[in-house]
Design an enzyme around this catalytic site. Sequence first.
Site, short mmCIF file in Angstrom:
data_model
loop_
_atom_site.label_atom_id
_atom_site.label_comp_id
_atom_site.label_asym_id
_atom_site.label_seq_id
_atom_site.Cartn_x
_atom_site.Cartn_y
_atom_site.Cartn_z
N GLY A 109 1.02 -0.87 -0.18
CA GLY A 109 -0.06 0.09 -0.01
C GLY A 109 0.96 0.97 -0.30
O GLY A 109 2.15 1.54 -0.71
N ASP A 121 -9.33 3.03 -14.70
CA ASP A 121 -8.58 1.64 -14.33
C ASP A 121 -7.86 1.78 -15.18
O ASP A 121 -6.53 1.44 -14.90
CB ASP A 121 -9.69 0.28 -14.46
CG ASP A 121 -10.84 -0.01 -13.60
OD1 ASP A 121 -11.39 0.59 -13.40
OD2 ASP A 121 -11.57 -1.52 -13.77
N GLY A 156 -2.43 -1.78 -8.66
CA GLY A 156 -1.86 -2.93 -8.74
C GLY A 156 -0.94 -3.66 -10.37
O GLY A 156 -0.37 -3.71 -10.31
N ASP A 157 -2.53 -3.38 -11.13
CA ASP A 157 -2.32 -3.29 -12.51
C ASP A 157 -0.69 -2.45 -13.14
O ASP A 157 0.19 -2.57 -13.79
CB ASP A 157 -3.19 -3.10 -13.42
CG ASP A 157 -4.01 -4.01 -12.67
OD1 ASP A 157 -4.14 -5.55 -12.33
OD2 ASP A 157 -5.74 -3.38 -12.85
N GLY A 162 5.30 1.39 0.02
CA GLY A 162 5.45 0.64 -0.81
C GLY A 162 5.83 -0.59 -1.39
O GLY A 162 4.76 -0.80 -2.04
#
Length: 315
Positions: free
Chosen positions: A228, A296, A259-260, A231
């Site tokens: 998060g 996104d 995350g992507d 890092g």
Amino acid sequence: MAEVITMGEPMVVWIPQEVGDFTSVGSFSKGIAGAELNVAVGIVRLQHSVSYLSRVGEDVFGEYIAHEMRKEGIDTSSILVDPDHLTGAYFKTKVLSGDPSVHYLRKNSAASCMSPEDVANTDFSGARILHLTGIAAAVSDSCMNACQAAVKKARAHQMLVTFDPNIRPALWKSEACMIRSLNELACCCDMVMPGIKEGKQLTGREDAEGIADFYLEQGVQCVIVKTGAKGAYLKCAGKAGISVEGFKVSEIVDTVGAGDAFAAGVITGILEDLPLEEAVRRGNAMGAIMITSAGDNDAMPTREVLQHFMKEGAQ
Ligand code: KDG
């Protein structure tokens, strides 16, 4: 041939303009979504090439997705058009803090019919990295088989295989099945990139080092645990683990896709032969940039934006 191959379910996402549940929100804007598609956008924006393997329906959603992907510069030659199944879609909520909730319209979608034959028909020659996520694996048994076939084919082509578990409990029969299946797939990959929360759920370990050790003990070469705002924690076989500090942003708009973006940062760093710690730092920066926008993948940075952010941080 593209440097990176990925596969997954592309969807249309409906992004609410206001905070609230689906019933109370009046207007939405549309975008393209899907974890692996988000990663692909991140990769091409940094001027690397990526080929995306999937299926879409013969419908306006499929046309829109293919159009947007081509506009971004993603190679869509391995996307089949299925006349018998629809393209998937999903709605998300806008929240003041934390993660939004998501509502899927993807059961029996065109992408869920992907199969190992689709992988067999895709040219992997010259590609360096295969990127998979646990979402493609969750969508159907034939998609899981396709993911396994892709790992096998990538191995035959001496490619590096990266994996983001990206757990989506709503897509699995049970938690036990999700954990078993995702860990099995993860352990066939070279690099595993779980978030800290999902990592704890998947491994039963208490902290980032424990999560990393769980996969390293089973033959994975490197594990990067996303922690998060802090890092990420990086540990590779035979080496000591290190923490790589995250970047601060002034406002969090939407956490989906962070995350992507991180994965796209790490993957492009590897393609550029950066030291892994530096690739992870780029991943941290990309994840931070992503959470400042509602879509996104719309905030996936160009190289100029990324370099400026990494030098100056958020203004
Ligand atoms: O990681 C972002 C994805 O969660 C989002 O784009 C939609 O693929 C998606 C999913 O299945 O939730």
